[in-house]
Design an enzyme around this catalytic site. Structure first.
Site, PDB file in Angstrom:
ATOM      1  N   LYS A 190      43.128   6.651  66.357  1.00 23.81           N
ATOM      2  CA  LYS A 190      42.982   7.936  67.401  1.00 23.81           C
ATOM      3  C   LYS A 190      42.628   9.049  66.675  1.00 23.81           C
ATOM      4  CE  LYS A 190      45.474   5.930  70.952  1.00 23.81           C
ATOM      5  NZ  LYS A 190      45.211   4.215  70.709  1.00 23.81           N
TER       6      LYS A 190
HETATM    7  C1  LIG Z   1      46.166   4.550  76.959  1.00 19.42           C
HETATM    8  C2  LIG Z   1      47.081   4.178  75.946  1.00 19.42           C
HETATM    9  N1  LIG Z   1      48.447   4.337  76.157  1.00 19.42           N
HETATM   10  C3  LIG Z   1      49.409   3.646  75.588  1.00 19.42           C
HETATM   11  C4  LIG Z   1      49.011   3.196  74.235  1.00 19.42           C
HETATM   12  C5  LIG Z   1      50.372   2.905  73.021  1.00 19.42           C
HETATM   13  O1  LIG Z   1      50.423   3.581  72.037  1.00 19.42           O
HETATM   14  P1  LIG Z   1      50.894   2.663  70.681  1.00 19.42           P
HETATM   15  O2  LIG Z   1      49.831   1.769  70.183  1.00 19.42           O
HETATM   16  O3  LIG Z   1      50.864   3.746  69.737  1.00 19.42           O
HETATM   17  O4  LIG Z   1      52.153   2.003  70.955  1.00 19.42           O
HETATM   18  C6  LIG Z   1      47.551   3.144  73.648  1.00 19.42           C
HETATM   19  C7  LIG Z   1      47.251   2.926  72.537  1.00 19.42           C
HETATM   20  O5  LIG Z   1      47.320   2.122  71.941  1.00 19.42           O
HETATM   21  C8  LIG Z   1      46.736   3.709  74.687  1.00 19.42           C
HETATM   22  O6  LIG Z   1      45.473   3.677  74.248  1.00 19.42           O
END
Ligand SMILES: Cc1ncc(COP(=O)(O)O)c(C=O)c1O
Length: 366
Positions: A190
């Site tokens: 990110k």
């Molecule tokens: C749009 C979106 N929502 C939620 C997430 C969930 O984040 P994480 O991977 O940190 O659980 C992500 C990323 O991976 C995402 O791109």
């Protein structure tokens, strides 16, 4: 080969600071919910312009916890419907399901990839209680209209800001403070990425924040006293330490990405490629630079033969995933078209000027 994302290169400028911090961390001997987490929560809340930031384990948990906290507060009930974009990363939808709520899918605008507010009201029923706009690829959704619809129908708005750290309409209107509560992911790739999993919630709601601080930590504010049913999803102290270092550079990372996006937009000229739509404002942080083309595989192979790695965000829409088999017969033509045509090309601060030029040249040659 120009890699899509070289995390080692991206984190290299921080290596000395990371090592110094690591030494302090080892000397300090405090590993869970310490000063680094507190510092990050204070600084990220300030950065987003919210009263509160609650550090959690990852972006998915951030979303799930927001929903569960609202259920705890009686503002949502199991079985309530939540409007979500059909065109999103599956995590947005899994979060709704994991909180025992019902996702109701809405098509995006082809132009922005983001939820189409014009399609929201037709999906609102007496069971609808919230809208979950996702700022996909780093570009803010049409929050003014979405908030107006929410107000009219008395709905909560929760932002999935996992890809949009720092996107803003103005100094005061920034991802994370455009709704009742927002979820962020600091997954390593990110714009603000940790060196492992990490996430956070931002909100101006005191009551919600109080529940969340407890819920992420076994439902406990005082050790071994459990007030509510909680989970273990704390922002890791070491990840918070890394994030504290990287947060200071987030604006310059975003500026770099925007300037690179401007170059791509003005210098890539190819009738076979549809470029992303952007008004050149700060409402986009280009977590991903996503082009569209009718023959994606051919373009992807052409780029690969010319030493450019690309990725697809995302190849299968959530409603066509095996895991969501009861939706597989649903039809969302715009979402499906997007999933068939999108291709993400490299864009990040780890790229050299010569690599950026090569990407532009090759895309113009296709
Ligand atoms: C749009 C979106 N929502 C939620 C997430 C969930 O984040 P994480 O991977 O940190 O659980 C992500 C990323 O991976 C995402 O791109």
């Amino acid at each position: 080969m120009i890699h899509f994302l070289n995390l080692r290169k991206l984190n290299q400028p921080f290596e000395v600071a990371f090592q110094k911090k690591m030494k302090q961390f080892l000397d300090g001997g405090w590993y869970i919910l310490g000063n680094e987490v507190k510092q990050f929560e204070t600084d990220f809340a300030t950065y987003c312009g919210t009263k509160h930031c609650i550090g959690v384990g990852n972006g998915l948990d951030a979303l799930v916890l927001i929903f569960k906290a609202y259920i705890h507060l009686g503002k949502l009930e199991k079985g309530d419907e939540v409007i979500v974009p059909a065109n999103t990363y599956v995590a947005s939808i899994l979060a709704v399901l994991q909180a025992d709520l019902v996702p109701v899918l809405v098509e995006p605008r082809l132009k922005t990839f983001n939820i189409n507010p014009d399609e929201i009201e037709a999906k609102i029923t007496s069971k609808t209680k919230a809208i979950l706009p996702v700022h996909l690829y780093g570009q803010l959704c049409e929050m003014k209209v979405i908030n107006e619809i929410a107000q009219k129908h008395n709905l909560l708005v929760i932002e999935d800001a996992a890809q949009a750290h720092g996107s803003q309409f103005s100094e005061k209107e920034k991802a994370g403070n455009l709704s009742n509560a927002a979820a962020f992911s600091f997954y390593p790739g990110k714009n603000l990425g940790a060196l492992g999993d990490a996430g956070a919630i931002t909100t101006n709601d005191d009551e919600l924040a109080e529940v969340l601080f407890s819920m992420r930590n076994y439902g406990s504010k005082v050790k071994y006293e459990n007030e509510i049913i909680g989970v273990n999803s704390r922002l890791d102290e070491l990840q918070a330490a890394f994030l504290n270092i990287k947060l200071k550079q987030l604006d310059s990372e975003n500026e770099f990405r925007r300037s690179m996006a401007k170059r791509y937009l003005s210098e890539i000229k190819n009738e076979k490629i549809i470029m992303p739509s952007w008004d050149l404002s700060q409402n986009h942080v280009f977590h991903l630079f996503v082009i569209r083309t009718s023959n994606r595989l051919e373009l992807q192979n052409f780029l690969k033969e010319n030493g450019i790695e690309t990725m697809i965000h995302y190849p299968i829409p959530p409603h066509k995933q095996k895991a969501l088999s009861n939706w597989n017969n649903l039809s969302f033509p715009i979402t499906e078209k997007i999933h068939d045509e999108v291709l993400s090309i490299p864009l990040n601060s780890g790229l050299k000027a010569s690599e950026i030029q090569h990407i532009i040249t090759i895309l113009n040659q296709y």
